[in-house]
Design an enzyme around this catalytic site. Structure first.
Site, mmCIF file in Angstrom:
data_model
loop_
_atom_site.group_PDB
_atom_site.id
_atom_site.type_symbol
_atom_site.label_atom_id
_atom_site.label_comp_id
_atom_site.label_asym_id
_atom_site.label_seq_id
_atom_site.Cartn_x
_atom_site.Cartn_y
_atom_site.Cartn_z
ATOM 1 N N ASP A 110 -25.756 23.846 33.640
ATOM 2 C CA ASP A 110 -24.990 22.678 33.365
ATOM 3 C C ASP A 110 -23.673 22.634 33.882
ATOM 4 N N CYS A 165 -44.527 9.634 38.966
ATOM 5 C CA CYS A 165 -44.868 8.768 37.891
ATOM 6 C C CYS A 165 -45.795 7.583 37.983
ATOM 7 N N CYS A 168 -46.150 4.252 35.916
ATOM 8 C CA CYS A 168 -45.486 4.122 34.824
ATOM 9 C C CYS A 168 -43.920 3.613 34.918
ATOM 10 N N CYS A 171 -40.025 4.504 30.967
ATOM 11 C CA CYS A 171 -38.404 4.868 30.567
ATOM 12 C C CYS A 171 -37.361 3.762 31.200
ATOM 13 N N CYS A 175 -34.826 1.645 28.275
ATOM 14 C CA CYS A 175 -33.262 1.979 28.414
ATOM 15 C C CYS A 175 -32.725 0.704 28.175
ATOM 16 N N CYS A 190 -25.225 3.854 30.565
ATOM 17 C CA CYS A 190 -25.777 4.941 30.126
ATOM 18 C C CYS A 190 -25.072 5.069 28.683
ATOM 19 N N CYS A 216 -28.379 10.622 23.810
ATOM 20 C CA CYS A 216 -29.222 9.329 23.567
ATOM 21 C C CYS A 216 -30.918 10.030 24.114
ATOM 22 N N CYS A 219 -34.809 7.391 26.734
ATOM 23 C CA CYS A 219 -35.676 7.469 27.971
ATOM 24 C C CYS A 219 -36.347 8.541 28.105
ATOM 25 N N CYS A 223 -41.044 8.627 27.638
ATOM 26 C CA CYS A 223 -41.824 9.099 28.479
ATOM 27 C C CYS A 223 -43.329 9.675 28.121
HETATM 28 C C1 B12 Z 1 -23.241 14.391 34.751
HETATM 29 C C2 B12 Z 1 -24.500 14.568 34.031
HETATM 30 C C3 B12 Z 1 -24.940 13.576 33.091
HETATM 31 C C4 B12 Z 1 -24.224 12.107 33.180
HETATM 32 C C5 B12 Z 1 -25.069 11.471 34.141
HETATM 33 C C6 B12 Z 1 -24.481 11.129 35.385
HETATM 34 C C7 B12 Z 1 -25.274 11.039 36.844
HETATM 35 N N1 B12 Z 1 -25.111 10.037 37.761
HETATM 36 O O1 B12 Z 1 -26.121 11.958 37.032
HETATM 37 C C8 B12 Z 1 -24.482 11.683 32.010
HETATM 38 C C9 B12 Z 1 -23.292 12.031 30.973
HETATM 39 C C10 B12 Z 1 -24.903 10.333 31.875
HETATM 40 C C11 B12 Z 1 -25.740 12.634 31.431
HETATM 41 C C12 B12 Z 1 -26.874 12.015 30.265
HETATM 42 C C13 B12 Z 1 -27.790 12.984 30.086
HETATM 43 N N2 B12 Z 1 -27.837 14.252 30.418
HETATM 44 CO CO1 B12 Z 1 -26.915 15.220 32.009
HETATM 45 N N3 B12 Z 1 -26.069 16.185 33.133
HETATM 46 C C14 B12 Z 1 -25.250 15.948 34.004
HETATM 47 C C15 B12 Z 1 -24.950 17.084 35.063
HETATM 48 C C16 B12 Z 1 -23.861 17.710 34.380
HETATM 49 C C17 B12 Z 1 -24.573 16.653 36.344
HETATM 50 C C18 B12 Z 1 -25.602 15.520 37.000
HETATM 51 C C19 B12 Z 1 -25.514 15.007 38.441
HETATM 52 O O2 B12 Z 1 -25.145 16.041 39.292
HETATM 53 N N4 B12 Z 1 -25.727 13.923 38.755
HETATM 54 C C20 B12 Z 1 -25.661 13.666 40.122
HETATM 55 C C21 B12 Z 1 -26.955 13.052 40.664
HETATM 56 C C22 B12 Z 1 -26.814 12.322 41.777
HETATM 57 O O3 B12 Z 1 -27.868 14.051 40.711
HETATM 58 P P1 B12 Z 1 -29.363 14.023 40.123
HETATM 59 O O4 B12 Z 1 -29.362 13.874 38.747
HETATM 60 O O5 B12 Z 1 -30.326 15.397 40.704
HETATM 61 O O6 B12 Z 1 -29.893 12.841 40.868
HETATM 62 C C23 B12 Z 1 -30.719 12.956 42.219
HETATM 63 C C24 B12 Z 1 -31.815 12.334 41.937
HETATM 64 O O7 B12 Z 1 -31.817 11.069 41.524
HETATM 65 C C25 B12 Z 1 -32.383 12.247 43.237
HETATM 66 N N5 B12 Z 1 -33.730 11.753 43.445
HETATM 67 C C26 B12 Z 1 -34.453 10.803 42.906
HETATM 68 N N6 B12 Z 1 -35.696 10.671 43.030
HETATM 69 C C27 B12 Z 1 -36.022 11.926 43.843
HETATM 70 C C28 B12 Z 1 -37.117 12.337 44.494
HETATM 71 C C29 B12 Z 1 -37.014 13.300 45.357
HETATM 72 C C30 B12 Z 1 -38.219 13.925 46.241
HETATM 73 C C31 B12 Z 1 -35.833 14.127 45.725
HETATM 74 C C32 B12 Z 1 -35.624 15.161 46.534
HETATM 75 C C33 B12 Z 1 -34.635 13.746 45.066
HETATM 76 C C34 B12 Z 1 -34.673 12.365 44.106
HETATM 77 O O8 B12 Z 1 -31.435 11.809 44.262
HETATM 78 C C35 B12 Z 1 -30.179 11.854 43.548
HETATM 79 C C36 B12 Z 1 -29.157 12.512 44.348
HETATM 80 O O9 B12 Z 1 -29.663 13.932 44.659
HETATM 81 C C37 B12 Z 1 -26.388 17.843 34.899
HETATM 82 C C38 B12 Z 1 -26.150 19.252 35.202
HETATM 83 C C39 B12 Z 1 -25.658 19.738 36.554
HETATM 84 N N7 B12 Z 1 -24.649 20.343 36.832
HETATM 85 O O10 B12 Z 1 -26.495 19.189 37.451
HETATM 86 C C40 B12 Z 1 -26.746 17.252 33.317
HETATM 87 C C41 B12 Z 1 -28.366 17.365 33.199
HETATM 88 C C42 B12 Z 1 -28.956 16.439 34.448
HETATM 89 N N8 B12 Z 1 -28.289 16.446 32.041
HETATM 90 C C43 B12 Z 1 -29.421 17.025 31.248
HETATM 91 C C44 B12 Z 1 -29.498 16.379 29.992
HETATM 92 C C45 B12 Z 1 -30.467 17.035 28.986
HETATM 93 C C46 B12 Z 1 -28.835 14.832 29.737
HETATM 94 C C47 B12 Z 1 -29.257 13.910 28.748
HETATM 95 C C48 B12 Z 1 -30.824 14.159 28.158
HETATM 96 C C49 B12 Z 1 -28.390 14.460 27.427
HETATM 97 C C50 B12 Z 1 -28.422 13.473 26.216
HETATM 98 N N9 B12 Z 1 -29.419 13.813 25.257
HETATM 99 O O11 B12 Z 1 -27.978 12.360 26.040
HETATM 100 C C51 B12 Z 1 -28.906 12.723 29.262
HETATM 101 C C52 B12 Z 1 -30.035 11.967 30.133
HETATM 102 C C53 B12 Z 1 -29.648 10.639 30.854
HETATM 103 C C54 B12 Z 1 -30.751 10.668 32.186
HETATM 104 N N10 B12 Z 1 -31.489 9.662 31.987
HETATM 105 O O12 B12 Z 1 -30.716 11.579 33.094
HETATM 106 C C55 B12 Z 1 -30.219 18.018 31.775
HETATM 107 C C56 B12 Z 1 -31.543 17.280 32.331
HETATM 108 C C57 B12 Z 1 -32.668 18.290 32.262
HETATM 109 C C58 B12 Z 1 -33.948 17.830 32.842
HETATM 110 N N11 B12 Z 1 -35.180 18.482 32.607
HETATM 111 O O13 B12 Z 1 -33.956 17.059 33.890
HETATM 112 C C59 B12 Z 1 -29.265 18.633 33.061
HETATM 113 C C60 B12 Z 1 -29.878 18.970 34.218
HETATM 114 C C61 B12 Z 1 -28.368 19.668 32.218
HETATM 115 C C62 B12 Z 1 -29.290 20.892 32.287
HETATM 116 N N12 B12 Z 1 -28.491 22.050 32.832
HETATM 117 O O14 B12 Z 1 -30.217 21.312 31.708
HETATM 118 N N13 B12 Z 1 -25.905 13.846 32.087
#
Ligand code: B12
Length: 311
Positions: A110, A165, A168, A171, A175, A190, A216, A219, A223
């Protein structure tokens, strides 16, 4: 050199997911990364290049640890934050893995430099769902992610999993504020984000929080891939039990859980809001008007102005 089959054996024995990818610069992620990401202070370079964290990095090992099979959580507290803080349990698992396979290097969950979900994707733990979650056939979205950046090479590396997905969009439709849109997240909408930020919330943000105190689950619970995966019981105690907690009592009761890092004041602020949003009596929150914590007195004042049916 470490054998991939040894890593897979460890995963099987411990009922977790595991995979490994070569440590390289993830240039393809650079542009996709939104900036800034809330709560993340690493630079775009650090987030996409493991060698900036461990100079002689050769591999990134990623694990996915499922939520417990049975979860009891207080009303308003997300299932991901119930029970022992996952930062503790995942770190323990990563330490065991390091010792067991002699994977030297640095581990994170994280709060580390890399993008956890992208690391999990590259290591074959699952595919990106429309919710932005990594989805695995066995655990759905309900697993936490951790990884080790290591100077060790592996004899073979994992491949990303193909999957999607399909049609589907449960989610996206579930939301309430449309925060997720095909993998992209607008965190301002969010509910989980709103419960985690500190300070004074606007009247609109207070309404949006609904009955949530921390995190929350909407979502994830919508699923279909999560159906029947875990048993969730919500403790139906009302929100007022948060109101009287002193800092010491808060630490005693919630110090080991995932909500502790936000501190008592933010949790009590959210509990006041959730209480009023769900029709709780305004009389219960009046005493906070004179609270020495400015955020709590402000929140109570704003909530007492609102129109809720049960006063
Ligand atoms: C900041 C953060 C949040 C922020 C979100 C901000 C954001 N814009 O992402 C907030 C506070 C809202 C949040 C909420 C939650 N979070 Co959070 N969060 C994080 C954190 C610390 C960073 C996320 C990040 O870097 N986001 C930046 C985006 C840009 O990265 P990304 O999520 O990978 O998004 C990419 C995809 O969208 C991608 N993409 C989309 N489709 C596709 C398809 C392909 C093929 C590819 C290659 C890429 C791709 O493109 C984006 C850019 O790379 C991570 C831990 C970490 N250090 O990574 C945990 C993390 C994502 N969170 C987690 C969790 C559990 C939650 C919550 C469930 C907590 C809760 N119960 O409320 C919610 C769920 C919300 C949701 N629907 O995602 C888990 C998810 C686990 C999993 N199985 O996926 C993580 C990984 C923590 C962990 N180590 O387990 N979170």
């Amino acid at each position: 050199m470490i054998n991939l089959s040894e890593l897979k054996k460890f995963a099987l024995e411990n009922n977790i997911l595991a995979g490994v990818t070569p440590a390289r610069e993830f240039t393809e992620l650079k542009e996709a990364l939104s900036d800034p990401v809330p709560f993340v202070e690493y630079t775009r370079e650090q987030r996409t290049d493991p060698s900036l964290t461990l100079e002689n990095a050769r591999s990134v090992v990623c694990i996915g640890c499922p939520y417990p099979e049975s979860i009891l959580t207080d009303r308003g507290i997300s299932i991901a934050a119930a029970g022992t803080d996952y930062h503790t349990t995942i770190s323990q698992m990563l330490e065991r893995l390091q010792k067991s396979l002699d994977i030297t290097g640095l581990y994170f969950t994280d709060t580390g430099p890399l993008v956890d979900r992208y690391t999990a994707y590259l290591c074959g733990l699952g595919y990106y769902g429309k919710s932005g979650f990594i989805i695995n056939e066995k655990f759905g979205t309900m697993f936490f992610i951790g990884y080790i950046i290591t100077d060790k090479a592996f004899d073979a590396y994992s491949e990303p999993v193909k999957g999607s997905c399909g049609d589907c969009r449960k989610c996206l439709d579930a939301c309430p504020y449309g925060a997720i849109n095909g993998g992209k997240m607008d965190h301002i909408k969010c509910v989980s984000y709103l419960t985690q930020i500190k300070g004074k919330l606007t009247a609109e943000q207070m309404k949006m929080i609904g009955g949530s105190v921390y995190g929350c689950d909407i979502c994830q619970l919508s699923c279909p891939k999560n159906k029947g995966k875990i048993k969730i019981t919500f403790n139906e105690k009302d929100y007022t039990h948060f109101f009287d907690l002193t800092n010491k009592q808060f630490k005693e009761k919630y110090g080991h859980t995932g909500i502790a890092w936000r501190g008592r004041a933010t949790i009590v602020r959210n509990a006041l809001i959730a209480h009023i949003n769900t029709g709780g009596s305004k009389r219960d929150i009046e005493r906070f008007l004179t609270d020495k914590n400015e955020v709590l007195s402000y929140t109570a004042k704003e909530l007492l102005k609102t129109d809720n049916s049960c006063t």
